[in-house]
Every structure is written in C-alpha cells, then in structure tokens.
Design a protein around this motif. Structure first.
Motif, PDB file in Angstrom:
ATOM      1  N   GLU A  20     -25.085 -26.976   0.777  1.00  9.15           N
ATOM      2  CA  GLU A  20     -23.726 -27.225   0.089  1.00  9.15           C
ATOM      3  C   GLU A  20     -23.466 -28.589   0.590  1.00  9.15           C
ATOM      4  OE1 GLU A  20     -20.678 -24.414   0.417  1.00  9.15           O
ATOM      5  OE2 GLU A  20     -21.705 -22.862  -0.549  1.00  9.15           O
ATOM      6  N   SER A  21     -23.647 -28.830   1.926  1.00 10.75           N
ATOM      7  CA  SER A  21     -23.350 -30.270   2.508  1.00 10.75           C
ATOM      8  C   SER A  21     -24.129 -31.242   1.631  1.00 10.75           C
ATOM      9  CB  SER A  21     -23.568 -30.041   3.945  1.00 10.75           C
ATOM     10  OG  SER A  21     -22.723 -29.376   4.604  1.00 10.75           O
ATOM     11  N   PHE A  22     -25.307 -31.010   1.456  1.00  9.79           N
ATOM     12  CA  PHE A  22     -26.412 -31.993   0.842  1.00  9.79           C
ATOM     13  C   PHE A  22     -25.718 -32.343  -0.506  1.00  9.79           C
ATOM     14  CE2 PHE A  22     -29.987 -33.007  -1.772  1.00  9.79           C
ATOM     15  CZ  PHE A  22     -30.599 -34.012  -1.340  1.00  9.79           C
ATOM     16  N   GLY A  23     -25.580 -31.235  -1.127  1.00  7.02           N
ATOM     17  CA  GLY A  23     -24.909 -31.102  -2.642  1.00  7.02           C
ATOM     18  C   GLY A  23     -24.021 -32.304  -2.683  1.00  7.02           C
ATOM     19  N   GLU A  24     -22.747 -31.871  -1.790  1.00  7.25           N
ATOM     20  CA  GLU A  24     -21.485 -32.875  -1.811  1.00  7.25           C
ATOM     21  C   GLU A  24     -21.643 -34.019  -1.610  1.00  7.25           C
ATOM     22  OE1 GLU A  24     -18.756 -30.823   0.762  1.00  7.25           O
ATOM     23  OE2 GLU A  24     -18.722 -28.890  -0.290  1.00  7.25           O
ATOM     24  N   LYS A  25     -22.511 -34.539  -0.556  1.00  7.34           N
ATOM     25  CA  LYS A  25     -22.990 -35.706  -0.127  1.00  7.34           C
ATOM     26  C   LYS A  25     -23.610 -36.526  -1.282  1.00  7.34           C
ATOM     27  CE  LYS A  25     -25.300 -38.483   3.207  1.00  7.34           C
ATOM     28  NZ  LYS A  25     -26.086 -38.688   4.474  1.00  7.34           N
ATOM     29  N   HIS A  26     -24.499 -36.054  -2.204  1.00  3.06           N
ATOM     30  CA  HIS A  26     -25.134 -36.762  -3.196  1.00  3.06           C
ATOM     31  C   HIS A  26     -24.802 -36.328  -4.557  1.00  3.06           C
ATOM     32  CE1 HIS A  26     -28.205 -38.160  -0.346  1.00  3.06           C
ATOM     33  NE2 HIS A  26     -28.085 -37.066   0.131  1.00  3.06           N
ATOM     34  N   ASP A  27     -23.489 -35.691  -4.575  1.00  4.39           N
ATOM     35  CA  ASP A  27     -22.664 -35.464  -5.893  1.00  4.39           C
ATOM     36  C   ASP A  27     -23.763 -34.607  -6.920  1.00  4.39           C
ATOM     37  OD1 ASP A  27     -20.808 -35.282  -7.771  1.00  4.39           O
ATOM     38  OD2 ASP A  27     -21.185 -37.324  -8.636  1.00  4.39           O
ATOM     39  N   HIS A  34     -27.248 -24.304  -6.365  1.00  4.25           N
ATOM     40  CA  HIS A  34     -27.373 -22.927  -6.404  1.00  4.25           C
ATOM     41  C   HIS A  34     -28.649 -22.224  -6.679  1.00  4.25           C
ATOM     42  CE1 HIS A  34     -23.171 -21.715  -5.476  1.00  4.25           C
ATOM     43  NE2 HIS A  34     -22.724 -22.305  -6.470  1.00  4.25           N
ATOM     44  N   ALA A  35     -29.440 -23.116  -7.506  1.00  2.00           N
ATOM     45  CA  ALA A  35     -30.811 -23.028  -7.870  1.00  2.00           C
ATOM     46  C   ALA A  35     -31.692 -23.056  -6.489  1.00  2.00           C
ATOM     47  CB  ALA A  35     -31.231 -23.745  -9.023  1.00  2.00           C
ATOM     48  N   LEU A  38     -30.857 -20.329  -4.101  1.00  2.42           N
ATOM     49  CA  LEU A  38     -31.891 -19.177  -4.442  1.00  2.42           C
ATOM     50  C   LEU A  38     -33.275 -19.098  -4.318  1.00  2.42           C
ATOM     51  CD1 LEU A  38     -31.707 -16.253  -5.897  1.00  2.42           C
ATOM     52  CD2 LEU A  38     -32.192 -17.447  -8.075  1.00  2.42           C
ATOM     53  N   CYS A  39     -34.000 -20.140  -4.400  1.00  2.00           N
ATOM     54  CA  CYS A  39     -35.171 -20.660  -4.596  1.00  2.00           C
ATOM     55  C   CYS A  39     -35.699 -20.684  -2.975  1.00  2.00           C
ATOM     56  CB  CYS A  39     -35.856 -21.643  -5.277  1.00  2.00           C
ATOM     57  SG  CYS A  39     -35.946 -21.543  -6.902  1.00  2.00           S
ATOM     58  N   LEU A  40     -34.922 -21.484  -2.076  1.00  2.00           N
ATOM     59  CA  LEU A  40     -35.322 -21.919  -0.822  1.00  2.00           C
ATOM     60  C   LEU A  40     -34.853 -20.482  -0.024  1.00  2.00           C
ATOM     61  CD1 LEU A  40     -33.858 -25.220  -0.411  1.00  2.00           C
ATOM     62  CD2 LEU A  40     -36.438 -24.796  -0.047  1.00  2.00           C
ATOM     63  N   ASP A  41     -34.010 -19.744  -0.123  1.00  2.00           N
ATOM     64  CA  ASP A  41     -33.823 -18.441   0.568  1.00  2.00           C
ATOM     65  C   ASP A  41     -34.993 -17.460   0.355  1.00  2.00           C
ATOM     66  OD1 ASP A  41     -32.759 -15.431   0.153  1.00  2.00           O
ATOM     67  OD2 ASP A  41     -30.906 -16.612   1.086  1.00  2.00           O
ATOM     68  N   GLU A  42     -35.474 -17.443  -1.101  1.00  2.00           N
ATOM     69  CA  GLU A  42     -36.532 -16.812  -1.239  1.00  2.00           C
ATOM     70  C   GLU A  42     -37.819 -17.029  -0.428  1.00  2.00           C
ATOM     71  OE1 GLU A  42     -39.342 -13.799  -2.582  1.00  2.00           O
ATOM     72  OE2 GLU A  42     -37.006 -13.855  -2.954  1.00  2.00           O
TER      73      GLU A  42
END
Length: 140
Positions: A20-27, A34-35, A38-42
C-alpha cells in the motif's frame, strides 16, 4: 523500494502495508496493488511453507520498482530451487470440486493476473520477477 521479510507467516501483514505504501508513493491503481498483494501473498506463503527444510530463520527479499508504466516486483529467497512457472502443474478446472486435487490455484491465478513473469535460479537464490501494467484510474 526494498522490503525484507522473515520466513514466518505473520510477515504477510507487513507485506500488505508495504505494498500500500509503495502504491501510494507511485500513484498506482489500487486494483493493481491488490493484484500484487494477492500474488505476492501466495508466493511468499509457498516460500515459507515449502521452501525451507532446516527450520532456521531465512530472509525473503522483495524489490518493488517502476519501469515506465509497468509495476515490477522481484522476489528472491535462498530456499530450495522451485520455478513456479514450470514446476507446478495447472489445476484441474473441469472436474467437480470434490474430485479435484488440492493446490495449484494460487500459481494459476498468478499466471493469469500478471502481464509478465520470469524466473531464474542464481546460485542458491530463487528469483521471480512479476510485471503488471499500471492501468490508469478512470476520470470522473
């Protein structure tokens, strides 16, 4: 951005926060974040569950970056060699649920959700690279 996780399932909460932090920083579009979550969690769950046989503490490294419009995640670990792109069989999607073997769906979804995937074994390290286009959010 570089993130490091221990081979403990409790680290998955930190993964979600880091993404989420990476996503916010890079818009980055939240659907893309979320994709990746999901993939990294797996993938990290599989590394923790099956990659290490010695019971010792191990590091799992995640490098997140942007290549133009592509969001790139490279995950590396020193677990046993495993190429998720070739070493896992595709799940049976045709049989009734009660007749299917357990497992394989997570890697199947990974292959479906990412735009590009690459695996290499470099010395004692597994290195999986995932890329997905950062689709722009629709304007109101």
């Amino acid at each position: 951005m570089h993130f490091t996780y221990q081979n403990d399932l409790s680290e998955l909460e930190k993964l979600a926060t880091d993404l989420e932090s990476f996503g916010e920083k890079h818009d980055i579009n939240m659907a893309v974040v979320h994709a990746f979550n999901l993939c990294l969690d797996e993938i990290i769950t599989n590394i923790i569950s099956y990659g290490f046989e010695d019971g010792a503490d191990h590091r799992i490294d995640l490098e997140m970056s942007m290549e133009g419009e592509l969001v790139v995640a490279q995950i590396s670990d020193n677990g046993k060699a495993f190429n998720p792109l070739t070493d896992s069989k595709d799940p049976d999607l045709e049989s009734a649920l009660e007749d299917r073997e357990i497992g394989g769906l997570g890697i199947f979804f990974l292959k479906q959700m990412m735009d590009e995937l690459d695996y290499e074994r470099d010395g004692d390290k597994n290195r999986l690279t995932m890329k997905k286009k950062n689709v722009a959010l629709p304007e109101d």
